[in-house]
Motif scaffolding. Structure first.
Motif, PDB file in Angstrom:
ATOM      1  N   PRO A 208      12.951  26.896 -27.254  1.00 38.72           N
ATOM      2  CA  PRO A 208      12.904  25.370 -25.602  1.00 38.72           C
ATOM      3  C   PRO A 208      12.568  24.192 -25.725  1.00 38.72           C
ATOM      4  O   PRO A 208      13.105  22.698 -26.138  1.00 38.72           O
ATOM      5  N   MET A 209      11.268  23.627 -26.874  1.00 38.53           N
ATOM      6  CA  MET A 209      11.208  22.706 -27.719  1.00 38.53           C
ATOM      7  C   MET A 209      11.806  21.594 -28.465  1.00 38.53           C
ATOM      8  O   MET A 209      12.398  21.079 -28.114  1.00 38.53           O
ATOM      9  N   ALA A 210      12.920  22.967 -29.207  1.00 40.23           N
ATOM     10  CA  ALA A 210      13.123  21.980 -30.400  1.00 40.23           C
ATOM     11  C   ALA A 210      14.580  21.704 -29.000  1.00 40.23           C
ATOM     12  O   ALA A 210      15.433  20.876 -29.528  1.00 40.23           O
ATOM     13  N   ALA A 211      14.918  22.659 -28.288  1.00 32.93           N
ATOM     14  CA  ALA A 211      15.978  21.925 -27.117  1.00 32.93           C
ATOM     15  C   ALA A 211      16.153  20.794 -27.008  1.00 32.93           C
ATOM     16  O   ALA A 211      16.542  19.340 -27.141  1.00 32.93           O
ATOM     17  N   LEU A 212      14.875  20.639 -26.451  1.00 32.40           N
ATOM     18  CA  LEU A 212      13.945  19.228 -26.293  1.00 32.40           C
ATOM     19  C   LEU A 212      14.020  18.139 -27.007  1.00 32.40           C
ATOM     20  O   LEU A 212      14.694  17.213 -26.244  1.00 32.40           O
ATOM     21  N   GLY A 213      13.809  18.425 -28.240  1.00 30.69           N
ATOM     22  CA  GLY A 213      13.799  17.349 -29.332  1.00 30.69           C
ATOM     23  C   GLY A 213      15.175  16.753 -29.628  1.00 30.69           C
ATOM     24  O   GLY A 213      14.788  15.541 -29.371  1.00 30.69           O
ATOM     25  N   ILE A 214      16.309  17.720 -29.842  1.00 33.66           N
ATOM     26  CA  ILE A 214      17.107  17.361 -30.054  1.00 33.66           C
ATOM     27  C   ILE A 214      18.116  16.472 -28.964  1.00 33.66           C
ATOM     28  O   ILE A 214      18.199  15.371 -28.679  1.00 33.66           O
ATOM     29  N   VAL A 215      17.970  16.926 -27.727  1.00 38.68           N
ATOM     30  CA  VAL A 215      19.025  15.864 -27.026  1.00 38.68           C
ATOM     31  C   VAL A 215      18.067  14.135 -26.085  1.00 38.68           C
ATOM     32  O   VAL A 215      18.271  13.797 -25.497  1.00 38.68           O
ATOM     33  N   MET A 216      16.743  14.625 -26.724  1.00 35.74           N
ATOM     34  CA  MET A 216      15.639  13.547 -26.294  1.00 35.74           C
ATOM     35  C   MET A 216      15.554  12.236 -27.269  1.00 35.74           C
ATOM     36  O   MET A 216      15.147  11.309 -27.558  1.00 35.74           O
ATOM     37  N   GLY A 217      16.502  12.758 -28.821  1.00 35.52           N
ATOM     38  CA  GLY A 217      16.619  12.165 -29.560  1.00 35.52           C
ATOM     39  C   GLY A 217      15.275  12.538 -30.513  1.00 35.52           C
ATOM     40  O   GLY A 217      15.339  11.435 -30.839  1.00 35.52           O
ATOM     41  N   GLY A 218      14.655  12.998 -30.396  1.00 38.48           N
ATOM     42  CA  GLY A 218      13.528  13.423 -31.375  1.00 38.48           C
ATOM     43  C   GLY A 218      13.902  13.940 -33.050  1.00 38.48           C
ATOM     44  O   GLY A 218      14.995  14.329 -32.851  1.00 38.48           O
ATOM     45  N   HIS A 219      13.257  14.691 -33.546  1.00 40.31           N
ATOM     46  CA  HIS A 219      13.522  16.359 -34.525  1.00 40.31           C
ATOM     47  C   HIS A 219      12.577  16.911 -34.109  1.00 40.31           C
ATOM     48  O   HIS A 219      11.967  17.873 -33.911  1.00 40.31           O
ATOM     49  N   VAL A 220      12.733  17.871 -35.030  1.00 43.04           N
ATOM     50  CA  VAL A 220      12.302  20.078 -34.469  1.00 43.04           C
ATOM     51  C   VAL A 220      11.626  19.809 -36.409  1.00 43.04           C
ATOM     52  O   VAL A 220      12.453  19.874 -36.964  1.00 43.04           O
ATOM     53  N   ARG A 221      10.558  20.912 -35.297  1.00 37.88           N
ATOM     54  CA  ARG A 221      10.040  21.781 -36.684  1.00 37.88           C
ATOM     55  C   ARG A 221       9.847  22.829 -35.933  1.00 37.88           C
ATOM     56  O   ARG A 221       9.524  23.628 -34.913  1.00 37.88           O
ATOM     57  N   VAL A 222      10.333  23.748 -36.623  1.00 43.62           N
ATOM     58  CA  VAL A 222      10.754  25.335 -36.669  1.00 43.62           C
ATOM     59  C   VAL A 222       9.617  25.959 -38.296  1.00 43.62           C
ATOM     60  O   VAL A 222       9.368  25.047 -38.933  1.00 43.62           O
ATOM     61  N   GLY A 223       9.333  27.340 -37.888  1.00 45.55           N
ATOM     62  CA  GLY A 223       8.294  27.781 -39.131  1.00 45.55           C
ATOM     63  C   GLY A 223       7.989  29.000 -38.745  1.00 45.55           C
ATOM     64  O   GLY A 223       7.110  28.750 -37.575  1.00 45.55           O
ATOM     65  N   PHE A 224       7.819  29.999 -39.654  1.00 44.12           N
ATOM     66  CA  PHE A 224       6.559  30.994 -39.240  1.00 44.12           C
ATOM     67  C   PHE A 224       5.483  30.231 -39.136  1.00 44.12           C
ATOM     68  O   PHE A 224       4.238  31.138 -38.343  1.00 44.12           O
ATOM     69  N   GLU A 225       4.890  29.567 -38.998  1.00 38.92           N
ATOM     70  CA  GLU A 225       3.573  29.065 -39.581  1.00 38.92           C
ATOM     71  C   GLU A 225       3.353  28.658 -37.658  1.00 38.92           C
ATOM     72  O   GLU A 225       2.321  28.989 -37.182  1.00 38.92           O
ATOM     73  N   ASP A 226       4.036  28.555 -36.480  1.00 37.36           N
ATOM     74  CA  ASP A 226       4.602  28.681 -35.257  1.00 37.36           C
ATOM     75  C   ASP A 226       4.746  30.003 -34.356  1.00 37.36           C
ATOM     76  O   ASP A 226       4.387  30.050 -33.339  1.00 37.36           O
ATOM     77  N   ASN A 227       5.833  29.855 -35.091  1.00 35.39           N
ATOM     78  CA  ASN A 227       6.624  31.730 -34.727  1.00 35.39           C
ATOM     79  C   ASN A 227       7.531  32.037 -35.566  1.00 35.39           C
ATOM     80  O   ASN A 227       7.863  32.376 -36.345  1.00 35.39           O
ATOM     81  N   VAL A 228       7.041  33.468 -35.445  1.00 32.20           N
ATOM     82  CA  VAL A 228       7.656  34.217 -36.368  1.00 32.20           C
ATOM     83  C   VAL A 228       8.878  35.691 -35.440  1.00 32.20           C
ATOM     84  O   VAL A 228       9.111  36.303 -35.975  1.00 32.20           O
ATOM     85  N   TYR A 229       9.045  34.820 -33.706  1.00 34.31           N
ATOM     86  CA  TYR A 229      10.037  35.539 -33.849  1.00 34.31           C
ATOM     87  C   TYR A 229      11.463  35.353 -33.966  1.00 34.31           C
ATOM     88  O   TYR A 229      11.287  33.680 -33.769  1.00 34.31           O
ATOM     89  N   LEU A 230      12.317  35.839 -33.986  1.00 35.67           N
ATOM     90  CA  LEU A 230      13.426  35.233 -33.858  1.00 35.67           C
ATOM     91  C   LEU A 230      14.354  35.143 -32.133  1.00 35.67           C
ATOM     92  O   LEU A 230      14.910  34.719 -31.884  1.00 35.67           O
ATOM     93  N   GLU A 231      13.817  35.743 -31.994  1.00 34.75           N
ATOM     94  CA  GLU A 231      14.307  36.295 -30.597  1.00 34.75           C
ATOM     95  C   GLU A 231      13.291  37.259 -29.656  1.00 34.75           C
ATOM     96  O   GLU A 231      12.400  37.888 -30.551  1.00 34.75           O
ATOM     97  N   LYS A 232      12.906  37.637 -28.827  1.00 34.74           N
ATOM     98  CA  LYS A 232      11.662  38.477 -27.762  1.00 34.74           C
ATOM     99  C   LYS A 232      11.996  39.525 -28.842  1.00 34.74           C
ATOM    100  O   LYS A 232      12.821  40.226 -28.445  1.00 34.74           O
ATOM    101  N   GLY A 233      11.230  39.826 -29.171  1.00 34.21           N
ATOM    102  CA  GLY A 233      10.799  41.305 -29.836  1.00 34.21           C
ATOM    103  C   GLY A 233      11.434  41.856 -31.377  1.00 34.21           C
ATOM    104  O   GLY A 233      11.218  42.718 -32.149  1.00 34.21           O
ATOM    105  N   VAL A 234      11.740  40.660 -31.476  1.00 32.12           N
ATOM    106  CA  VAL A 234      12.741  40.766 -32.730  1.00 32.12           C
ATOM    107  C   VAL A 234      11.986  39.498 -34.160  1.00 32.12           C
ATOM    108  O   VAL A 234      12.043  38.301 -33.621  1.00 32.12           O
ATOM    109  N   LEU A 235      11.248  39.813 -34.358  1.00 33.34           N
ATOM    110  CA  LEU A 235      11.014  39.558 -35.822  1.00 33.34           C
ATOM    111  C   LEU A 235      11.645  38.841 -37.553  1.00 33.34           C
ATOM    112  O   LEU A 235      12.988  39.067 -36.868  1.00 33.34           O
ATOM    113  N   ALA A 236      11.216  37.261 -37.446  1.00 33.47           N
ATOM    114  CA  ALA A 236      12.993  37.093 -38.098  1.00 33.47           C
ATOM    115  C   ALA A 236      12.414  37.393 -39.291  1.00 33.47           C
ATOM    116  O   ALA A 236      11.473  37.378 -39.514  1.00 33.47           O
ATOM    117  N   LYS A 237      13.821  37.255 -40.390  1.00 37.32           N
ATOM    118  CA  LYS A 237      13.553  37.836 -41.412  1.00 37.32           C
ATOM    119  C   LYS A 237      12.856  36.952 -42.243  1.00 37.32           C
ATOM    120  O   LYS A 237      12.283  37.188 -43.751  1.00 37.32           O
TER     121      LYS A 237
END
Ligand code: KMH
Ligand code: ZN
Length: 270
Positions: A208-237
């Motif tokens: 959700p924050m990534a989506a806001l960053g995109i539409v508000m003209g900012g930039h986005v950070r993602v990654g295992f440091e912040d979140n390890v799930y691709l979606e609810k209950g599914v770990l990112a590979k």
């Protein structure tokens, strides 16, 4: 709108293989994760490093080895070492990666609760000293903001000559401050004109924050440091899977992705 800078926080200091077996510890694993993120569209790697057993370290030699591994795999990517390290490390320990003169590094602009009894300590003198050293070493600080007071500190230290403009902020939401659209808008509204910003939502707040960053003209950070799930209950590979998701979203919302060279221009890196 400006092209979208995607930062991949591939490792962190707190998350472990128990949380997701794909969290990287070894030099090779860190290289692998950086490459997966870069290939999918990340132009900045926010870097923590570990000993082979997963213990977080700020060792200059370990950073050097990891940076070399990443540069061999992704020659033009921007590497942004953490000077936050892990809770409890001394300032001297935390500053070690700046001795490698990276293009960027993080500058944590205040003290905060970090879960349980942990406190991530950044006194005024620590922040000023880190800013001064980064300035002397030609390193662009990414100002880590965990709540609004940290924006105010950064502005105060800028006025006192410790941090140069244009400033670049990373709003890390969902640790101390909540992660709502109102929170993000408040922070964006509080930074000086001409600044750039990125947002990192922690845990379920990442996308959700990534989506806001995109539409508000900012930039986005993602990654295992912040979140390890691709979606609810599914770990990112891989971290690449998380970056890929942001790229997909950005495409749908009409934001192109910045290359490392374009990112250097947007952020005014050396
Ligand atoms: N690991 C946290 C204590 C940074 O990279 O500068 C600090 C942190 C922020 O992750
Ligand atoms: Zn970090």
């Amino acid at each position: 709108m400006e092209k979208l800078i995607i930062t991949a926080a591939i490792c962190g200091a707190e998350v472990t293989k128990e949380n997701n077996p794909n969290v990287p510890y070894t030099v090779e694993e860190i290289g692998r994760e950086a490459e997966s993120a870069y290939k999918k569209g990340a132009s900045i790697i926010h870097l923590h490093v570990r000993e082979d057993d997963g213990t977080p370290t700020q060792s200059k030699d370990r950073f050097k080895a990891c940076i070399e591994e990443i540069k061999n795999r992704c020659p033009d990517v921007i590497i942004q070492p953490s000077t936050g390290g892990a809770v409890g490390m001394s300032d001297e320990e935390r500053l070690q990666p700046t001795e490698l003169y990276p293009e960027m590094a993080t500058l944590d602009c205040g003290t905060l609760n970090f879960g349980g009894d942990e406190i991530f300590v950044n006194t005024e003198n620590t922040i000023k000293n880190f800013a001064k050293i980064m300035n002397e070493r030609g390193i662009k600080p990414e100002i880590e903001v965990f709540d609004k007071g940290m924006v105010d500190y950064a502005i105060r230290f800028h006025r006192q000559g410790f941090i140069k403009a244009p400033m670049h902020f990373d709003f890390v939401l969902g640790v101390q401050m909540t992660a709502s659209a109102r929170d993000l808008a408040f922070l964006v509204d509080s930074i000086p004109q001409g600044s750039t910003w990125t947002v990192a939502g922690v845990g379920r707040h990442e996308l959700p924050m990534a989506a806001l960053g995109i539409v508000m003209g900012g930039h986005v950070r993602v990654g295992f440091e912040d979140n390890v799930y691709l979606e609810k209950g599914v770990l990112a590979k891989s971290n690449g899977e998380l970056v890929e998701k942001v790229v997909r979203l950005a495409k749908e919302l009409g934001r192109e992705i910045a290359t490392p060279e374009e990112t250097r221009k947007i952020l005014g890196l050396r």
